[in-house]
Enzyme design. Structure first.
Site, PDB file in Angstrom:
ATOM      1  NE  ARG A   1       7.572  -2.501   6.462  1.00  0.00           N
ATOM      2  CZ  ARG A   1       6.148  -2.260   6.842  1.00  0.00           C
ATOM      3  NH1 ARG A   1       5.299  -2.035   5.434  1.00  0.00           N
ATOM      4  NH2 ARG A   1       5.641  -2.721   7.413  1.00  0.00           N
TER       5      ARG A   1
ATOM      6  NE  ARG B   1       5.891  -0.064   9.666  1.00  0.00           N
ATOM      7  CZ  ARG B   1       4.811  -0.274   9.530  1.00  0.00           C
ATOM      8  NH1 ARG B   1       4.790   0.087   8.494  1.00  0.00           N
ATOM      9  NH2 ARG B   1       3.496  -1.394  10.744  1.00  0.00           N
TER      10      ARG B   1
ATOM     11  NE  ARG C   1      -4.573  -0.999  10.074  1.00  0.00           N
ATOM     12  CZ  ARG C   1      -3.257  -1.003  10.010  1.00  0.00           C
ATOM     13  NH1 ARG C   1      -3.629   0.584   9.150  1.00  0.00           N
ATOM     14  NH2 ARG C   1      -1.642  -1.740   9.882  1.00  0.00           N
TER      15      ARG C   1
ATOM     16  NE  ARG D   1       1.868  -4.453  10.961  1.00  0.00           N
ATOM     17  CZ  ARG D   1       3.268  -4.699  10.852  1.00  0.00           C
ATOM     18  NH1 ARG D   1       4.299  -5.030  11.250  1.00  0.00           N
ATOM     19  NH2 ARG D   1       3.461  -4.253   9.872  1.00  0.00           N
TER      20      ARG D   1
ATOM     21  CE  LYS E   1      -1.748  -0.481   3.659  1.00  0.00           C
ATOM     22  NZ  LYS E   1      -1.433  -2.520   4.316  1.00  0.00           N
TER      23      LYS E   1
HETATM   24  P1  ADP Z   1       2.502  -1.671   3.469  1.00  0.00           P
HETATM   25  O1  ADP Z   1       2.175  -0.201   3.387  1.00  0.00           O
HETATM   26  O2  ADP Z   1       1.613  -2.226   2.363  1.00  0.00           O
HETATM   27  O3  ADP Z   1       2.576  -2.156   5.032  1.00  0.00           O
HETATM   28  P2  ADP Z   1       4.617  -1.758   1.989  1.00  0.00           P
HETATM   29  O4  ADP Z   1       4.810  -1.070   0.757  1.00  0.00           O
HETATM   30  O5  ADP Z   1       5.619  -0.915   3.112  1.00  0.00           O
HETATM   31  O6  ADP Z   1       3.236  -2.605   2.226  1.00  0.00           O
HETATM   32  O7  ADP Z   1       5.618  -2.845   0.605  1.00  0.00           O
HETATM   33  C1  ADP Z   1       5.915  -3.471   1.594  1.00  0.00           C
HETATM   34  C2  ADP Z   1       7.707  -4.262   2.030  1.00  0.00           C
HETATM   35  O8  ADP Z   1       7.233  -4.828   0.618  1.00  0.00           O
HETATM   36  C3  ADP Z   1       8.668  -3.150   1.417  1.00  0.00           C
HETATM   37  O9  ADP Z   1      10.385  -2.947   1.560  1.00  0.00           O
HETATM   38  C4  ADP Z   1       8.521  -2.427  -0.106  1.00  0.00           C
HETATM   39  O10 ADP Z   1       9.487  -2.634  -0.719  1.00  0.00           O
HETATM   40  C5  ADP Z   1       8.132  -3.886  -0.521  1.00  0.00           C
HETATM   41  N1  ADP Z   1       7.103  -4.349  -1.644  1.00  0.00           N
HETATM   42  C6  ADP Z   1       6.312  -3.475  -2.538  1.00  0.00           C
HETATM   43  N2  ADP Z   1       5.375  -4.061  -3.128  1.00  0.00           N
HETATM   44  C7  ADP Z   1       5.838  -5.709  -3.544  1.00  0.00           C
HETATM   45  C8  ADP Z   1       6.353  -5.911  -5.040  1.00  0.00           C
HETATM   46  N3  ADP Z   1       4.968  -5.998  -5.655  1.00  0.00           N
HETATM   47  N4  ADP Z   1       6.659  -7.439  -4.680  1.00  0.00           N
HETATM   48  C9  ADP Z   1       8.253  -6.675  -4.174  1.00  0.00           C
HETATM   49  N5  ADP Z   1       7.680  -6.419  -3.075  1.00  0.00           N
HETATM   50  C10 ADP Z   1       7.762  -5.342  -2.834  1.00  0.00           C
HETATM   51  P1  AMP Z   2       0.512   0.595   9.564  1.00  0.00           P
HETATM   52  O1  AMP Z   2       1.354   1.804   9.169  1.00  0.00           O
HETATM   53  O2  AMP Z   2      -0.266   0.977   8.046  1.00  0.00           O
HETATM   54  O3  AMP Z   2       0.968  -0.928   8.999  1.00  0.00           O
HETATM   55  O4  AMP Z   2       0.244   0.998  10.538  1.00  0.00           O
HETATM   56  C1  AMP Z   2       0.480   0.446  11.944  1.00  0.00           C
HETATM   57  C2  AMP Z   2       0.650   0.800  13.146  1.00  0.00           C
HETATM   58  O5  AMP Z   2      -0.547   1.353  13.350  1.00  0.00           O
HETATM   59  C3  AMP Z   2      -1.162  -0.741  13.498  1.00  0.00           C
HETATM   60  O6  AMP Z   2      -0.311  -1.995  13.707  1.00  0.00           O
HETATM   61  C4  AMP Z   2      -1.637  -0.330  13.888  1.00  0.00           C
HETATM   62  O7  AMP Z   2      -1.252  -0.242  15.818  1.00  0.00           O
HETATM   63  C5  AMP Z   2      -1.611   1.473  13.762  1.00  0.00           C
HETATM   64  N1  AMP Z   2      -3.023   2.015  13.110  1.00  0.00           N
HETATM   65  C6  AMP Z   2      -2.587   2.275  11.798  1.00  0.00           C
HETATM   66  N2  AMP Z   2      -3.469   2.721  10.583  1.00  0.00           N
HETATM   67  C7  AMP Z   2      -4.997   2.295  12.089  1.00  0.00           C
HETATM   68  C8  AMP Z   2      -5.751   2.251  12.231  1.00  0.00           C
HETATM   69  N3  AMP Z   2      -6.519   3.032  10.648  1.00  0.00           N
HETATM   70  N4  AMP Z   2      -6.877   1.644  12.566  1.00  0.00           N
HETATM   71  C9  AMP Z   2      -5.977   1.195  13.384  1.00  0.00           C
HETATM   72  N5  AMP Z   2      -5.177   1.909  14.501  1.00  0.00           N
HETATM   73  C10 AMP Z   2      -4.278   1.481  13.478  1.00  0.00           C
END
Ligand code: ADP
Ligand code: AMP
Length: 216
Positions: free
Chosen positions: A127, A161, A88, A172, A13
């Protein structure tokens, strides 16, 4: 346009949202980024939510709803928004409907990134992101072009993170399955859900999203 990127942790995302920001001049509203900023700054809200976030649980709905409302208030009405990691829960989805309506906005499309959960652990454990501009990277799938230098802003500091560890990731994923996936029917009823194969390489995922937005 107002769009939601939906998918479990690691689905891509944030990666896709930051590409849309560059290509379409849209605004990315990531509640995860907002909450991490509060946590890292040690604000009273940050102190309150730290343990919940580090464990991988969801913070209370009213907190994220308020953060989103505040951000929307500061935006020009015609500026497109990408909601990343919000809503969410069904309660948040209903709040978002109200918040958008109050500002004369409508939701155009909900893009569900479909992924294989087993692959997500691998994605999440590799990541990292730029400490200055948050551009996302991956140890194997997306390293900076010049090692140690952010492609976008040139910074040389990167961060990982606190909740990208095996136990918090399990929580999660469970939270996603129990509370977030069930909001899909809310949007299916409005016929605005589009699905994209999130397992494809990043550029293919981006192309699929662009095609959907061009048609919406
Ligand atoms: P989210 O925001 O949904 O938690 P991220 O965008 O942070 O996910 O992606 C998680 C990890 O996977 C990051 O390190 C990113 O660079 C990698 N990633 C994202 N999309 C892809 C893909 N299509 N193929 C391989 N790796 C990806
Ligand atoms: P994310 O960066 O989207 O993976 O979110 C990291 C963490 O932030 C999650 O595991 C939750 O603890 C909190 N969080 C982010 N967005 C929300 C949401 N919309 N509702 C509740 N908790 C959230």
């Amino acid at each position: 346009m107002n769009i939601i990127l939906l998918g479990p942790p690691g689905a891509g995302k944030g990666t896709q949202a930051s590409r849309l920001v560059e290509r379409r001049n849209m605004v990315q509203l990531s509640t995860g980024d907002m909450l991490r900023a509060e946590k890292n700054a040690g604000t009273p809200l940050g102190e309150r939510i730290k343990a919940v976030m580090d464990a991988g649980e969801l913070v209370p709905d009213e907190i994220v709803d308020t953060l989103i409302d505040k951000e929307l208030a500061g935006l020009a009405p015609d500026r497109g928004v990408i909601f990343d990691g919000y809503p969410r829960t069904l309660v948040q989805a209903q709040s978002l409907d109200r918040l958008l309506a109050a500002r004369g906005r409508t939701l155009d499309v909900v893009i569900e990134l479909e992924v294989d959960e087993d692959a997500l652990v691998d994605r999440i454990s590799g990541r990292f992101s730029c400490a200055v501009c948050n551009t996302p990277y991956h140890d194997r799938y997306k390293m900076p072009v010049v090692p140690g230098v952010c492609d976008v802003c040139g910074a040389t500091e990167f961060k990982r993170r606190a909740d990208d560890n095996a136990e918090a990731v399990r929580t999660r994923m469970a939270e996603y399955r129990a509370k977030t996936a069930p909001i899909l029917p809310h949007y299916e009823a409005q016929n605005i859900v589009r699905r994209v194969d999130g397992m494809a390489p990043m550029d293919e995922v981006s192309a699929a999203i662009e095609a959907i937005l061009d048609q919406s």
